[in-house]
Design a protein around this motif. Structure first.
Motif, PDB file in Angstrom:
ATOM      1  N   ASP A 118     -11.000 -64.051 -16.180  1.00 14.31           N
ATOM      2  CA  ASP A 118     -11.990 -63.491 -17.169  1.00 14.31           C
ATOM      3  C   ASP A 118     -13.152 -63.056 -16.539  1.00 14.31           C
ATOM      4  O   ASP A 118     -14.545 -63.501 -16.542  1.00 14.31           O
ATOM      5  N   GLY A 119     -13.367 -62.742 -15.090  1.00 13.28           N
ATOM      6  CA  GLY A 119     -14.480 -61.824 -14.435  1.00 13.28           C
ATOM      7  C   GLY A 119     -15.631 -63.087 -14.034  1.00 13.28           C
ATOM      8  O   GLY A 119     -15.873 -62.773 -13.364  1.00 13.28           O
ATOM      9  N   GLY A 120     -14.444 -64.328 -13.849  1.00 15.67           N
ATOM     10  CA  GLY A 120     -15.166 -65.558 -13.140  1.00 15.67           C
ATOM     11  C   GLY A 120     -16.447 -65.609 -13.617  1.00 15.67           C
ATOM     12  O   GLY A 120     -16.988 -65.791 -14.186  1.00 15.67           O
ATOM     13  N   TYR A 121     -15.652 -67.535 -13.821  1.00 18.97           N
ATOM     14  CA  TYR A 121     -16.787 -68.656 -14.895  1.00 18.97           C
ATOM     15  C   TYR A 121     -17.473 -68.803 -14.103  1.00 18.97           C
ATOM     16  O   TYR A 121     -18.897 -69.702 -14.477  1.00 18.97           O
ATOM     17  N   GLN A 122     -17.697 -68.913 -12.736  1.00 18.13           N
ATOM     18  CA  GLN A 122     -19.119 -68.497 -11.634  1.00 18.13           C
ATOM     19  C   GLN A 122     -20.208 -68.454 -12.216  1.00 18.13           C
ATOM     20  O   GLN A 122     -21.577 -68.053 -12.114  1.00 18.13           O
ATOM     21  N   ARG A 123     -19.991 -67.102 -13.099  1.00 21.04           N
ATOM     22  CA  ARG A 123     -20.773 -66.327 -13.663  1.00 21.04           C
ATOM     23  C   ARG A 123     -21.446 -65.848 -15.206  1.00 21.04           C
ATOM     24  O   ARG A 123     -22.137 -65.084 -15.470  1.00 21.04           O
ATOM     25  N   LYS A 124     -20.796 -67.077 -16.100  1.00 22.25           N
ATOM     26  CA  LYS A 124     -21.019 -67.300 -16.988  1.00 22.25           C
ATOM     27  C   LYS A 124     -22.689 -67.997 -16.896  1.00 22.25           C
ATOM     28  O   LYS A 124     -22.655 -68.929 -16.088  1.00 22.25           O
ATOM     29  N   PRO A 125     -23.241 -67.880 -18.445  1.00 23.83           N
ATOM     30  CA  PRO A 125     -24.923 -68.311 -18.479  1.00 23.83           C
ATOM     31  C   PRO A 125     -24.057 -69.745 -18.121  1.00 23.83           C
ATOM     32  O   PRO A 125     -25.461 -70.497 -17.807  1.00 23.83           O
ATOM     33  N   GLU A 126     -23.209 -70.555 -18.702  1.00 26.71           N
ATOM     34  CA  GLU A 126     -23.353 -72.041 -18.526  1.00 26.71           C
ATOM     35  C   GLU A 126     -23.519 -72.659 -17.356  1.00 26.71           C
ATOM     36  O   GLU A 126     -23.194 -73.895 -16.918  1.00 26.71           O
ATOM     37  N   PHE A 127     -22.577 -71.767 -16.020  1.00 23.31           N
ATOM     38  CA  PHE A 127     -22.761 -72.315 -15.081  1.00 23.31           C
ATOM     39  C   PHE A 127     -23.701 -72.052 -14.509  1.00 23.31           C
ATOM     40  O   PHE A 127     -24.722 -72.575 -13.257  1.00 23.31           O
ATOM     41  N   ILE A 128     -24.650 -70.603 -14.401  1.00 23.88           N
ATOM     42  CA  ILE A 128     -25.611 -70.057 -13.469  1.00 23.88           C
ATOM     43  C   ILE A 128     -26.571 -71.308 -14.305  1.00 23.88           C
ATOM     44  O   ILE A 128     -27.875 -71.550 -13.181  1.00 23.88           O
ATOM     45  N   ALA A 143     -27.584 -71.385  -9.770  1.00 23.26           N
ATOM     46  CA  ALA A 143     -27.992 -69.783  -9.646  1.00 23.26           C
ATOM     47  C   ALA A 143     -27.753 -69.197  -8.699  1.00 23.26           C
ATOM     48  O   ALA A 143     -28.074 -68.330  -8.968  1.00 23.26           O
ATOM     49  N   GLN A 144     -26.704 -69.862  -8.300  1.00 23.21           N
ATOM     50  CA  GLN A 144     -26.055 -69.368  -6.664  1.00 23.21           C
ATOM     51  C   GLN A 144     -25.092 -68.471  -7.108  1.00 23.21           C
ATOM     52  O   GLN A 144     -24.056 -67.654  -6.322  1.00 23.21           O
ATOM     53  N   MET A 145     -24.392 -69.427  -8.677  1.00 19.28           N
ATOM     54  CA  MET A 145     -23.204 -68.395  -9.017  1.00 19.28           C
ATOM     55  C   MET A 145     -21.819 -69.334  -7.658  1.00 19.28           C
ATOM     56  O   MET A 145     -20.919 -67.650  -8.086  1.00 19.28           O
ATOM     57  N   ARG A 146     -21.589 -69.872  -7.320  1.00 22.02           N
ATOM     58  CA  ARG A 146     -20.934 -70.792  -6.836  1.00 22.02           C
ATOM     59  C   ARG A 146     -19.992 -71.894  -6.032  1.00 22.02           C
ATOM     60  O   ARG A 146     -21.479 -72.540  -6.762  1.00 22.02           O
ATOM     61  N   VAL A 147     -19.287 -72.380  -6.317  1.00 21.99           N
ATOM     62  CA  VAL A 147     -18.893 -73.988  -5.802  1.00 21.99           C
ATOM     63  C   VAL A 147     -19.125 -73.995  -4.642  1.00 21.99           C
ATOM     64  O   VAL A 147     -18.852 -73.476  -3.573  1.00 21.99           O
TER      65      VAL A 147
END
Ligand SMILES: N[C@@H](CCC(=O)N[C@@H](CS)C(=O)NCC(=O)O)C(=O)O
Length: 211
Positions: free
Chosen positions: A36-46, A50-54
């Motif tokens: 789905d485009g990457g859950y690292q880019r969803k607002p909950e994870f941002i 903020a770097q959108m990485r694990v």
């Protein structure tokens, strides 16, 4: 503690190894990096990173740590046993040098974001992207192979931060079919580490989100 992780992320794999080596219980919170485009880019994870990485590590205090080496250093500071660095300053610098070849020189050129950028924005063919990936792994591994101490581990008889960084990078190299015949010391240290339960439990295929 809660680790935001992805089974195939080699940076998250490093942290999983250290949590296991130190016997620290931690919940795993998988973040799918491609669905789905990457859950690292969803607002909950941002809101978490903020770097959108694990990886990101949420502590029981609610603080969130990011960047695998910073997380690992924190865990080693707070839970010093078993240590990830030798006591002697010279030996510590040698361990850090191998760890940094992986974490600062190989991985940043070869992580998913970079490979996607080469493909999507710069329109490179898959064969060129594979060549890029292989080139930077081989360059880094050549140096590491020359720097390694007699084993069984990367820097001698104890597991160190060098092994923690090297094993996930070897996993990635194998997945992308980099030939490893020229790196017998790296292959042997990887095999020695993977005999240890702490490394084995951290393997991508042993994660709850493995596919
Ligand atoms: N230097 C960072 C690298 C973290 C990193 O790049 N993680 C990758 C997975 S290994 C990621 O989350 N990529 C996000 C993406 O591909 O969008 C660290 O050591 O934690």
């Amino acid at each position: 503690m809660k680790l935001y992780t992805y089974f195939r992320s080699s940076a998250a794999y490093r942290v999983r190894i250290v949590l296991n080596l130190k016997g620290l219980p931690c919940d795993m919170a998988p973040i799918h990096l491609t669905k789905d485009g990457g859950y690292q880019r969803k607002p909950e994870f941002i809101a978490i990173n903020a770097q959108m990485r694990v990886p990101a590590l949420e502590l029981s205090s609610g603080d969130v740590l990011t960047q695998s080496l910073a997380i690992i250093e924190y865990l080693d500071d707070i839970h010093p046993e078993p240590p990830l660095l030798p006591p002697d300053a010279l030996a510590r610098a040698k361990v850090r040098a191998i760890a940094q070849i992986v974490a600062c020189d190989i991985h940043p050129l070869n992580n998913l974001l970079v490979l996607q950028y080469l493909k999507r924005q710069l329109k490179h063919e898959q064969a060129e992207i594979d060549a890029w990936y292989h080139h930077w792994v081989i360059e880094g591994f050549k140096a590491i192979e020359a720097m390694m101490a007699p084993g069984p581990y990367a820097c001698g008889t104890h597991v160190t931060l060098a092994d923690v960084c090297l094993v996930p990078q070897v996993f990635n190299a194998r997945r992308l079919k980099v030939p490893l015949d020229a790196f017998p010391k790296i292959v042997a240290a990887d095999a020695a580490c993977l005999k240890l339960a702490a490394f084995d439990r951290a393997r991508p295929e042993n994660q709850p989100d493995a596919e």
